[in-house]
Design a protein around this motif. Structure first.
Motif, PDB file in Angstrom:
ATOM      1  N   SER A  83       8.942  24.733  -9.403  1.00  0.00           N
ATOM      2  CA  SER A  83       8.406  24.942 -10.750  1.00  0.00           C
ATOM      3  C   SER A  83       8.494  26.391 -11.223  1.00  0.00           C
ATOM      4  O   SER A  83       7.982  26.720 -12.277  1.00  0.00           O
ATOM      5  CB  SER A  83       6.941  24.493 -10.805  1.00  0.00           C
ATOM      6  N   GLY A  84       9.144  27.262 -10.460  1.00  0.00           N
ATOM      7  CA  GLY A  84       9.264  28.660 -10.865  1.00  0.00           C
ATOM      8  C   GLY A  84      10.146  28.830 -12.088  1.00  0.00           C
ATOM      9  O   GLY A  84      10.856  27.915 -12.519  1.00  0.00           O
ATOM     10  N   SER A  85      10.110  30.023 -12.659  1.00  0.00           N
ATOM     11  CA  SER A  85      10.899  30.343 -13.847  1.00  0.00           C
ATOM     12  C   SER A  85      12.390  30.143 -13.579  1.00  0.00           C
ATOM     13  O   SER A  85      12.944  30.768 -12.667  1.00  0.00           O
ATOM     14  CB  SER A  85      10.647  31.796 -14.255  1.00  0.00           C
ATOM     15  N   PRO A  86      13.071  29.300 -14.371  1.00  0.00           N
ATOM     16  CA  PRO A  86      14.515  29.105 -14.164  1.00  0.00           C
ATOM     17  C   PRO A  86      15.305  30.395 -14.324  1.00  0.00           C
ATOM     18  O   PRO A  86      16.258  30.648 -13.572  1.00  0.00           O
ATOM     19  CB  PRO A  86      14.891  28.086 -15.234  1.00  0.00           C
ATOM     20  N   GLU A  87      14.916  31.239 -15.289  1.00  0.00           N
ATOM     21  CA  GLU A  87      15.639  32.497 -15.503  1.00  0.00           C
ATOM     22  C   GLU A  87      15.480  33.428 -14.304  1.00  0.00           C
ATOM     23  O   GLU A  87      16.448  34.053 -13.850  1.00  0.00           O
ATOM     24  CB  GLU A  87      15.125  33.190 -16.771  1.00  0.00           C
ATOM     25  N   MET A  88      14.257  33.512 -13.782  1.00  0.00           N
ATOM     26  CA  MET A  88      14.009  34.365 -12.624  1.00  0.00           C
ATOM     27  C   MET A  88      14.828  33.899 -11.425  1.00  0.00           C
ATOM     28  O   MET A  88      15.491  34.697 -10.752  1.00  0.00           O
ATOM     29  CB  MET A  88      12.520  34.366 -12.281  1.00  0.00           C
ATOM     30  N   TRP A  89      14.808  32.589 -11.178  1.00  0.00           N
ATOM     31  CA  TRP A  89      15.520  32.064 -10.024  1.00  0.00           C
ATOM     32  C   TRP A  89      17.027  32.131 -10.204  1.00  0.00           C
ATOM     33  O   TRP A  89      17.765  32.330  -9.222  1.00  0.00           O
ATOM     34  CB  TRP A  89      15.053  30.636  -9.707  1.00  0.00           C
ATOM     35  N   ARG A  90      17.511  31.988 -11.417  1.00  0.00           N
ATOM     36  CA  ARG A  90      18.950  32.177 -11.659  1.00  0.00           C
ATOM     37  C   ARG A  90      19.376  33.559 -11.193  1.00  0.00           C
ATOM     38  O   ARG A  90      20.370  33.716 -10.471  1.00  0.00           O
ATOM     39  CB  ARG A  90      19.243  32.016 -13.151  1.00  0.00           C
ATOM     40  N   ASP A  91      18.617  34.591 -11.583  1.00  0.00           N
ATOM     41  CA  ASP A  91      18.958  35.958 -11.220  1.00  0.00           C
ATOM     42  C   ASP A  91      18.878  36.178  -9.710  1.00  0.00           C
ATOM     43  O   ASP A  91      19.726  36.863  -9.117  1.00  0.00           O
ATOM     44  CB  ASP A  91      18.031  36.946 -11.933  1.00  0.00           C
ATOM     45  N   ILE A  92      17.849  35.614  -9.083  1.00  0.00           N
ATOM     46  CA  ILE A  92      17.695  35.768  -7.637  1.00  0.00           C
ATOM     47  C   ILE A  92      18.868  35.135  -6.897  1.00  0.00           C
ATOM     48  O   ILE A  92      19.468  35.738  -5.996  1.00  0.00           O
ATOM     49  CB  ILE A  92      16.367  35.146  -7.172  1.00  0.00           C
ATOM     50  N   LEU A  93      19.221  33.911  -7.282  1.00  0.00           N
ATOM     51  CA  LEU A  93      20.286  33.189  -6.576  1.00  0.00           C
ATOM     52  C   LEU A  93      21.635  33.876  -6.753  1.00  0.00           C
ATOM     53  O   LEU A  93      22.434  33.962  -5.817  1.00  0.00           O
ATOM     54  CB  LEU A  93      20.352  31.748  -7.068  1.00  0.00           C
ATOM     55  N   LEU A  94      21.907  34.381  -7.941  1.00  0.00           N
ATOM     56  CA  LEU A  94      23.171  35.082  -8.171  1.00  0.00           C
ATOM     57  C   LEU A  94      23.218  36.396  -7.399  1.00  0.00           C
ATOM     58  O   LEU A  94      24.267  36.777  -6.863  1.00  0.00           O
ATOM     59  CB  LEU A  94      23.370  35.343  -9.668  1.00  0.00           C
ATOM     60  N   ALA A  95      22.090  37.088  -7.333  1.00  0.00           N
ATOM     61  CA  ALA A  95      22.052  38.373  -6.643  1.00  0.00           C
ATOM     62  C   ALA A  95      22.188  38.218  -5.132  1.00  0.00           C
ATOM     63  O   ALA A  95      22.653  39.141  -4.449  1.00  0.00           O
ATOM     64  CB  ALA A  95      20.749  39.103  -6.973  1.00  0.00           C
ATOM     65  N   ASN A  96      21.817  37.067  -4.588  1.00  0.00           N
ATOM     66  CA  ASN A  96      21.810  36.880  -3.129  1.00  0.00           C
ATOM     67  C   ASN A  96      22.701  35.720  -2.710  1.00  0.00           C
ATOM     68  O   ASN A  96      22.439  35.054  -1.715  1.00  0.00           O
ATOM     69  CB  ASN A  96      20.363  36.627  -2.648  1.00  0.00           C
ATOM     70  N   ARG A  97      23.762  35.503  -3.458  1.00  0.00           N
ATOM     71  CA  ARG A  97      24.529  34.262  -3.276  1.00  0.00           C
ATOM     72  C   ARG A  97      25.202  34.137  -1.901  1.00  0.00           C
ATOM     73  O   ARG A  97      25.279  33.025  -1.356  1.00  0.00           O
ATOM     74  CB  ARG A  97      25.565  34.095  -4.385  1.00  0.00           C
ATOM     75  N   GLU A  98      25.685  35.228  -1.306  1.00  0.00           N
ATOM     76  CA  GLU A  98      26.382  35.099  -0.021  1.00  0.00           C
ATOM     77  C   GLU A  98      25.430  34.708   1.110  1.00  0.00           C
ATOM     78  O   GLU A  98      25.720  33.766   1.857  1.00  0.00           O
ATOM     79  CB  GLU A  98      27.144  36.387   0.289  1.00  0.00           C
ATOM     80  N   PRO A  99      24.289  35.388   1.286  1.00  0.00           N
ATOM     81  CA  PRO A  99      23.366  34.928   2.320  1.00  0.00           C
ATOM     82  C   PRO A  99      22.854  33.500   2.064  1.00  0.00           C
ATOM     83  O   PRO A  99      22.680  32.725   3.010  1.00  0.00           O
ATOM     84  CB  PRO A  99      22.218  35.951   2.254  1.00  0.00           C
ATOM     85  N   ILE A 100      22.615  33.168   0.792  1.00  0.00           N
ATOM     86  CA  ILE A 100      22.143  31.814   0.478  1.00  0.00           C
ATOM     87  C   ILE A 100      23.203  30.786   0.845  1.00  0.00           C
ATOM     88  O   ILE A 100      22.895  29.713   1.390  1.00  0.00           O
ATOM     89  CB  ILE A 100      21.754  31.706  -1.008  1.00  0.00           C
ATOM     90  N   ALA A 101      24.470  31.089   0.577  1.00  0.00           N
ATOM     91  CA  ALA A 101      25.550  30.167   0.945  1.00  0.00           C
ATOM     92  C   ALA A 101      25.573  29.932   2.449  1.00  0.00           C
ATOM     93  O   ALA A 101      25.788  28.804   2.918  1.00  0.00           O
ATOM     94  CB  ALA A 101      26.895  30.712   0.468  1.00  0.00           C
ATOM     95  N   THR A 102      25.324  30.984   3.212  1.00  0.00           N
ATOM     96  CA  THR A 102      25.317  30.860   4.676  1.00  0.00           C
ATOM     97  C   THR A 102      24.202  29.927   5.149  1.00  0.00           C
ATOM     98  O   THR A 102      24.431  29.031   5.980  1.00  0.00           O
ATOM     99  CB  THR A 102      25.145  32.248   5.320  1.00  0.00           C
ATOM    100  N   VAL A 103      22.986  30.114   4.622  1.00  0.00           N
ATOM    101  CA  VAL A 103      21.880  29.266   5.074  1.00  0.00           C
ATOM    102  C   VAL A 103      22.004  27.852   4.503  1.00  0.00           C
ATOM    103  O   VAL A 103      21.559  26.882   5.135  1.00  0.00           O
ATOM    104  CB  VAL A 103      20.504  29.882   4.739  1.00  0.00           C
ATOM    105  N   LEU A 104      22.619  27.703   3.334  1.00  0.00           N
ATOM    106  CA  LEU A 104      22.878  26.364   2.798  1.00  0.00           C
ATOM    107  C   LEU A 104      23.827  25.589   3.721  1.00  0.00           C
ATOM    108  O   LEU A 104      23.653  24.381   3.937  1.00  0.00           O
ATOM    109  CB  LEU A 104      23.483  26.455   1.403  1.00  0.00           C
ATOM    110  N   ASP A 105      24.828  26.281   4.257  1.00  0.00           N
ATOM    111  CA  ASP A 105      25.746  25.630   5.195  1.00  0.00           C
ATOM    112  C   ASP A 105      24.999  25.147   6.433  1.00  0.00           C
ATOM    113  O   ASP A 105      25.244  24.038   6.932  1.00  0.00           O
ATOM    114  CB  ASP A 105      26.868  26.588   5.600  1.00  0.00           C
TER     115      ASP A 105
END
Length: 273
Positions: free
Chosen positions: A232-254
């Motif tokens: 339920s967090g702010s979509p705009e806030m989370w968009r920025d977070i995910l884009l800024a940290n996309r490589e580590p997030i991709a690793t843990v998503l795998d």
């Protein structure tokens, strides 16, 4: 026993939302700043800060806010922080201590190293504190009490500056961990960013099932609400977070996808384990 460090003469808070407003309140409540200037994007927030004693002065101009400040905290949404540091660089006073409170660190710290003059002491921070509400109206002087704050400094940061920031957060009653920006981003990707993506994906999956059969709605009990609350967090806030940290997030998503595929294989094989 070491003598108490003197309070900052003038603290500038850039970004007057929940975190920025709470930091201003906490600095004032603990006597860590003699004067507080605030910068926000709307006159309404600035007026609220002035009327409620959160700041002594307020402006829409970041350069004006940092003028004469010996402490600067950048508390804007994470996607704005790197460009804002570059904008502020010519206006920050020599020998000032500068922090940010963004929830990703490697990109922000790297940009700070490139654009801030050597006379400025920058230390990246991530106070892991929040609320279901947002904005300066929801700010609190005790928001950081017992919260974990990660301090992630540039490699060139002076030890004394890092120690000063650690002591500052400890005086705000936060628990402090020191780590590299790279380590921070990978660990937070697993501990915070992945759970958000999983919760959002679960909501989307159930939503598609609801489109086919609305009888599922009364069956969504407390367990579902607990599992998906973080979506339920702010979509705009989370968009920025995910884009800024996309490589580590991709690793843990795998890694998570591997775990899901393993669970699926055990189901297919009727594996009782």
């Amino acid at each position: 026993m070491k003598p108490m460090e003197k309070a900052f003469e003038r603290a500038a808070i850039i970004g007057l939302g929940l975190l920025g407003g709470s930091l201003a309140r906490a600095l004032r409540a603990t006597g860590q700043a003699r004067e507080i200037s605030a910068c926000g994007r709307t006159p309404e927030r600035l007026n609220y800060a002035l009327q409620n004693g959160i700041a002594d002065s307020a402006t829409l101009d970041p350069a004006e806010a940092v003028r004469g400040a010996d402490f600067v905290a950048v508390a804007t949404p994470v996607g704005m922080i790197p460009d804002l540091l570059e904008l502020l660089a010519p206006h920050i006073e020599p020998d000032a201590l500068v922090i940010d409170v963004g929830s990703t660190k490697e990109g922000i710290v790297a940009r700070a190293e490139r654009v801030l003059p050597d006379s400025v002491h920058f230390v990246g921070c991530h106070p892991m504190a929040g609320s279901e509400e947002s904005g300066v109206q929801a700010s609190s002087p005790i928001l950081f009490e017992n919260a974990l704050c990660v301090v992630a400094a540039p490699a060139r940061a002076e030890v004394a500056s890092v120690q000063r920031v650690v002591r500052l957060w400890e005086r705000l009653k936060a628990r402090v961990m020191v780590m590299s920006p790279k380590e921070h981003d990978m660990l937070v990707a697993a501990a915070s960013h992945l759970p958000h993506l999983v919760a959002v994906s679960l909501c989307n999956a159930i939503s598609s099932l609801c489109d086919r059969n609305e009888k599922i709605l009364p069956l969504l009990a407390g367990g579902f609400r607990d599992t998906t609350r973080v979506a339920s967090g702010s979509p705009e806030m989370w968009r920025d977070i995910l884009l800024a940290n996309r490589e580590p997030i991709a690793t843990v998503l795998d890694r998570f996808a591997e775990a899901l595929n393993s669970a699926r294989a055990r189901l297919d094989n009727a594996d009782p384990e």
